[in-house]
Design an enzyme around this catalytic site. Structure first.
Site, short mmCIF file in Angstrom:
data_model
loop_
_atom_site.label_atom_id
_atom_site.label_comp_id
_atom_site.label_asym_id
_atom_site.label_seq_id
_atom_site.Cartn_x
_atom_site.Cartn_y
_atom_site.Cartn_z
N SER A 185 0.38 44.04 86.91
CA SER A 185 1.33 44.23 88.04
C SER A 185 2.36 45.24 87.52
O SER A 185 2.38 45.86 86.52
CB SER A 185 2.36 42.62 87.71
OG SER A 185 2.76 42.62 86.37
N THR A 224 1.54 42.77 82.49
CA THR A 224 2.43 43.46 82.76
C THR A 224 2.18 45.04 82.80
O THR A 224 1.33 45.36 81.80
CB THR A 224 3.70 43.19 82.42
OG1 THR A 224 3.74 43.59 80.97
CG2 THR A 224 4.26 41.76 82.54
N ASP A 225 2.66 45.97 83.52
CA ASP A 225 2.60 47.19 83.24
C ASP A 225 3.72 47.33 81.90
O ASP A 225 4.29 46.56 81.41
CB ASP A 225 3.05 48.15 84.36
CG ASP A 225 2.59 49.58 84.30
OD1 ASP A 225 2.24 49.84 83.13
OD2 ASP A 225 2.67 50.15 85.14
N TRP A 226 3.63 48.81 81.28
CA TRP A 226 4.13 48.88 79.95
C TRP A 226 5.49 48.93 80.28
O TRP A 226 6.14 49.92 80.47
CB TRP A 226 3.54 50.12 79.24
CG TRP A 226 2.27 49.66 78.39
CD1 TRP A 226 2.22 49.87 77.22
CD2 TRP A 226 1.05 48.99 78.82
NE1 TRP A 226 1.03 49.56 76.45
CE2 TRP A 226 0.33 48.79 77.63
CE3 TRP A 226 0.43 48.36 79.87
CZ2 TRP A 226 -0.93 48.11 77.71
CZ3 TRP A 226 -0.66 47.72 79.95
CH2 TRP A 226 -1.16 47.54 78.65
N THR A 227 6.28 48.01 79.89
CA THR A 227 7.70 47.99 80.30
C THR A 227 8.65 47.49 79.16
O THR A 227 8.07 46.88 78.44
CB THR A 227 8.03 47.16 81.78
OG1 THR A 227 9.52 47.40 82.04
CG2 THR A 227 7.71 45.69 81.29
#
Length: 543
Positions: free
Chosen positions: A209, A242-245
């Site tokens: 995402s 998730t994307d790396w956030t």
């Protein structure tokens, strides 16, 4: 069976989930750091007591992105730099895309990783997007078909993919906060269609995402996107990460259908625990996500005890890069049969990217290959020499810039091969005329780099437009060489579109080679000399 005696297998996933404590399940949903594969970007948590291993996630779209050297280790861990997404898409060849996927999957597996975080498949909505080089096209059907082919290739080897970034991650500037406002029709017909094709035709192990908001809410917290559409409507059965956030609303992400939080933060574990205890998150949602992660783990080479070699067949993969890249190269112009080159022995090569050609872009889409063949070396191997005095000028400029950067960044500063754009300098008309006297043809390479975290500028040496100096020099080269009865070939070494309107009438031929991987110079020479045909067709609009 006591919890301590349970070991994960295909028949007891739900039993394992029931046996795990709430804290253990929360930890399973949150990514962890890893030291098993230097440079791999993330991992899932391991629980040896349940026979659940840590699994390794690695970038990226142009090949495996890991560190090529390790402290105290004399071995090297170079990976193959494959043609970037836009180059591959320009081939319109799904069989080639699958072959490259197979090779990428092999390297992922042999370097001890379980998932390749690729392919990138966002739409080229804006030509300035910094990551367009990772993506395929402005066309959703082409995007979906090429992505599905890559996914099927990678996963045929027994490792996973993560199609990304879901969804409408169409810019890098303000990517963490931008709110993309999209109508339902445009969303369905353009921005989601490629993902739908890849999901239905290739069943990627994971979906990533995106960072951005979509019509108000963050995509990572959008249950309608991640559950109602992706799972209920499209039938997706894999894992979403998730994307790396940084930490966001972890409870909302879990509820939405983000199974795995990457790269993982300790506070997220506690937020999941607290969410269940205070009633803001149901334990059923936690169990559902945990089950999906365990179902993913069961597929991985690590779970199956694969003994990886750290030695993929780099030679065979380089040959695939060399033969495959020309299929995406596009002959934009060819007047008076300027190409292929005939009876050409000496070429004057203008432009720093002739001497330091770029195999790929910057950021998570980069690779650390053991070599990148520059255009000057590729031509030399094909029997066409470069005028030595012009090469010396560019070499001196490169050495000066390398020295300056090392002074600025320290002795350990190292330009990675095939990922650096050097600045240009202008030659006098007399100097250009002298080159025309001692060479058979001029080759003028226009280089453009871009990368993750920022969009391209309109102007500047990495921009959409050529600089005034570049245009002036190109026109001067064309004038002097044409006056001598000799032709000018322009090579575009760029991951995405640049403006050609104000200069395209001047040269005799224009060859778009993109960033074609580590065999760049050899592939370009094969096309220039007519050994192979440039088979590419534009996957996005050029003017």
């Amino acid at each position: 069976v006591k919890a301590q005696q349970l070991k994960l297998n295909e028949k007891n996933v739900e039993q394992i989930v029931r046996a795990m404590t709430l804290e253990e399940k929360a930890r399973l949903l949150v990514g962890v750091p890893q030291t098993l594969v230097n440079g791999a970007v993330g991992a899932t948590a391991g629980f040896p007591q349940y026979g659940i291993p840590m699994t390794i996630l690695t970038d990226g779209p142009a090949g495996v992105r890991i560190d090529w050297k390790r402290e105290g280790d004399p071995n090297s861990y170079h990976a193959t730099a494959f043609p970037i997404g836009s180059c591959l898409a320009a081939s319109w060849n799904v069989d080639l895309a699958r072959q490259i996927g197979v090779a990428m999957g092999n390297e992922t597996k042999e370097f001890g990783c379980d998932v390749l975080l690729a392919p990138g498949m966002n739409i080229h909505r804006n030509p300035l997007c910094g990551r367009n080089f990772e993506y395929f096209s402005e066309d959703p059907i082409l995007t979906g078909k090429m992505a599905a082919a890559v996914v099927n290739g990678v996963q045929s080897v027994g490792v996973g993919t993560s199609i990304k970034h879901f969804a409408v991650n169409s810019q890098e500037d303000a990517r963490m906060s931008v709110n993309e406002i999209v109508s339902q029709r445009a969303l369905r017909e353009i921005y989601l269609k490629g993902f739908e094709i890849a999901v239905k035709e290739a069943e990627p192990w994971t979906v990533m995402s995106s960072y951005n908001r979509l019509n108000g809410s963050f995509t990572q917290e959008n249950r309608e996107l991640l559950t109602t559409l992706l799972r209920d409507e499209w039938g997706y059965r894999g894992m979403v990460m998730t994307d790396w956030t940084d930490t966001r609303n972890t409870v909302a992400q879990v509820y939405a259908g983000n199974d795995l939080m990457e790269p993982g933060h300790n506070d997220q574990v506690q937020q999941i625990i607290d969410g269940v205890k205070n009633g803001k998150l149901s334990v059923e949602d936690v169990d559902r996500n945990a089950k999906r992660i365990l179902e993913y783990v069961l597929k991985t080479p690590t779970y199956h005890g694969y003994k990886y070699s750290n030695k993929p067949n780099l030679k065979a993969h380089a040959a695939l890069v060399r033969s495959g890249a020309p299929e995406g190269m596009v002959l934009l112009k060819n007047e008076n049969m300027a190409l292929p080159l005939n009876n050409i022995r000496t070429a004057a090569l203008f432009g720093s990217s002739s001497y330091r050609s770029m195999s790929c872009g910057l950021g998570s889409g980069t690779v650390n290959p053991d070599h990148v063949v520059n255009i000057v070396d590729g031509l030399s191997a094909a029997g066409i020499t470069c005028t030595s005095d012009l090469q010396t000028l560019y070499d001196q400029k490169r050495q000066f810039e390398d020295t300056r950067h090392r002074m600025e960044r320290g002795d350990d500063y190292d330009w990675k091969p095939g990922r650096v754009q050097y600045s240009e300098f202008e030659l006098s008309n007399d100097a250009i005329r002298a080159q025309a006297d001692r060479s058979d043809v001029a080759i003028f390479t226009i280089g453009r780099e871009a990368g993750e975290g920022g969009d391209r500028s309109v102007d500047g040496r990495s921009g959409f437009n050529l600089t005034d100096m570049e245009v002036r020099q190109l026109k001067n080269v064309c004038r002097e060489f044409h006056a001598a009865g000799k032709k000018v070939i322009v090579i575009i070494n760029s991951g995405s579109v640049i403006q050609t309107t104000n200069w395209k009438d001047d040269p005799d031929a224009i060859l778009l080679v993109w960033q074609p991987g580590e065999e760049c110079g050899n592939s370009v020479a094969d096309v220039l000399t007519g050994k192979v045909n440039p088979s590419g067709k534009l996957p996005m609009t050029w003017v």
